[in-house]
Scaffold this active site. Structure first.
Site, PDB file in Angstrom:
ATOM      1  N   LEU A   1     -41.433 -19.376 -24.580  1.00 29.74           N
ATOM      2  CA  LEU A   1     -40.958 -20.748 -24.741  1.00 29.74           C
ATOM      3  C   LEU A   1     -40.494 -21.214 -23.369  1.00 29.74           C
ATOM      4  CD1 LEU A   1     -38.773 -20.476 -27.988  1.00 29.74           C
ATOM      5  CD2 LEU A   1     -41.082 -21.422 -27.803  1.00 29.74           C
ATOM      6  N   ASP A   2     -40.663 -22.501 -23.087  1.00 33.48           N
ATOM      7  CA  ASP A   2     -40.184 -23.042 -21.818  1.00 33.48           C
ATOM      8  C   ASP A   2     -38.673 -22.858 -21.704  1.00 33.48           C
ATOM      9  OD1 ASP A   2     -42.765 -23.846 -21.281  1.00 33.48           O
ATOM     10  OD2 ASP A   2     -42.441 -25.903 -21.965  1.00 33.48           O
ATOM     11  N   LYS A   3     -38.182 -22.883 -20.496  1.00 34.20           N
ATOM     12  CA  LYS A   3     -36.762 -22.658 -20.223  1.00 34.20           C
ATOM     13  C   LYS A   3     -35.857 -23.482 -21.125  1.00 34.20           C
ATOM     14  CE  LYS A   3     -33.306 -23.537 -16.603  1.00 34.20           C
ATOM     15  NZ  LYS A   3     -33.074 -24.095 -15.245  1.00 34.20           N
TER      16      LYS A   3
ATOM     17  N   THR B   1     -36.818 -25.241 -23.923  1.00 34.37           N
ATOM     18  CA  THR B   1     -37.237 -25.344 -25.322  1.00 34.37           C
ATOM     19  C   THR B   1     -36.474 -24.289 -26.107  1.00 34.37           C
ATOM     20  OG1 THR B   1     -39.453 -26.141 -24.767  1.00 34.37           O
ATOM     21  CG2 THR B   1     -39.178 -25.129 -26.932  1.00 34.37           C
TER      22      THR B   1
ATOM     23  N   ARG C   1     -45.777 -30.575 -24.853  1.00 30.89           N
ATOM     24  CA  ARG C   1     -45.302 -31.583 -23.903  1.00 30.89           C
ATOM     25  C   ARG C   1     -46.473 -32.326 -23.251  1.00 30.89           C
ATOM     26  NH1 ARG C   1     -41.717 -27.987 -20.106  1.00 30.89           N
ATOM     27  NH2 ARG C   1     -41.221 -30.002 -19.137  1.00 30.89           N
TER      28      ARG C   1
END
Length: 324
Positions: A138-140, A142, A237
């Site tokens: 997961l993105d930082k 998210t 995104r």
């Protein structure tokens, strides 16, 4: 101490004409290109039962791949005592609910303090598993659910299930703009031509499919539920930005504050203060890699998204449906 892994797969018909190293990298994205090249050159990769040690060998599609390789323990990463929100754990997997501002894997600019470092402290045996068992990221900023494998066997099976789209990942997001309905975005994603830290829809990129539906309308925002079929970097995104409905707080992909007319000072301040992409991995469903049991977990929305939704509802009540 090295760990032996054994992987089998079938070359997709869509990979006709691609090089062996490219095909293996696409089928096993959790392993680096350099490691895959070492396997091929080291006679560890067989195609239709015959060893092929040429990375540039062309594939026709339909070939059976068999890899028997060794992986050195990941000893270069430090175990750090960082709290983890563990939703579920057994002998084979860990499911965590990741908070915002928490990088998953060490990299440039973030050598430690990551989910990986925390996992190594929580379960030291993960040093024997590639990437400390991390199956997907997961993105930082998210939030939400991630599954981690505690053994090489579990990781191999989960990665394969992910590639075959047998793991369900459901997200919730707040998008800028009033969407009329749901749909599916099927647009390939690759590295942005000029912004190297960004991704973009690109015809030469990797296939990417996102399903979305409208959960709630606001005046000029939309609450969405999304499901991933693929797992490209920044996929949701990028796809939402491509549709011209970027996520609230996602300035990297165009999600700058856009308050509607007649919005209250409270609403405008809240929108400007929301400093991350409004994206949360709320549901994860998979077949257990060892037992085969279908399991499902849910993670409630984090407080910042709950507060933003409350503000959006209040604005809608105060101003009606009209955004003018």
């Amino acid at each position: 101490m090295a760990q032996q892994i054994e992987l089998t797969n079938t070359v997709n018909e869509s990979q006709l004409g691609k090089r062996l190293d490219q095909v293996v990298a696409e089928l096993y994205p959790d392993y680096s290109r350099s490691r895959i090249k070492e396997w091929i050159l080291g006679d560890m990769v067989s195609v239709n039962g015959e060893v092929v040690n040429k990375p540039r060998a062309k594939m026709m599609g339909g070939e059976e791949l068999h890899i028997i390789a060794e992986i050195e323990d990941e000893v270069r990463w430090e175990a750090q005592d960082i709290p983890l929100n563990i939703v579920y754990e057994d002998d084979d997997i860990i499911v965590i609910n990741k908070p915002r501002d928490f990088v998953v894997h060490p990299g440039a600019g973030t050598p430690d303090g990551t989910v990986l470092n925390a996992l190594l402290h929580h379960c030291p045996s993960l040093a024997e598993v590639p990437r400390a068992g991390i199956v997907h990221r997961l993105d930082k900023d998210t939030t939400g659910l991630m599954v981690v494998a505690k053994t090489i066997q579990a990781q191999t099976r989960l990665v394969r299930a992910l590639q075959k789209r047998k793991i369900t990942r459901e997200y919730e997001a707040i998008a800028i703009g009033k969407m009329t309905g749901g749909g599916t975005i099927e647009k390939p994603i690759g590295r942005h031509a000029t912004k190297r830290i960004c991704m973009a829809v690109h015809e030469l990129g990797k296939p990417a499919i996102t399903h979305y539906r409208v959960a709630e309308h606001f005046r000029v925002h939309t609450r969405l539920v999304l499901r991933l079929e693929t797992g490209r970097t920044h996929q949701i995104r990028v796809h939402m930005s491509y549709l011209t409905y970027p996520l609230v707080g996602d300035v990297q992909y165009g999600g700058r504050p856009r308050p509607p007319r007649h919005a209250s000072d409270e609403f405008i301040a809240a929108l400007r203060a929301f400093d991350r992409q409004a994206l949360h991995a709320r549901m994860l469903r998979l077949a257990h890699p060892i037992t085969g049991e279908v399991m499902e977990w849910h993670a409630p929305l984090p407080s910042d998204m709950v507060a933003m939704i409350d503000i959006l509802r209040k604005d809608k009540i105060e101003n009606g449906e009209d955004d003018y």
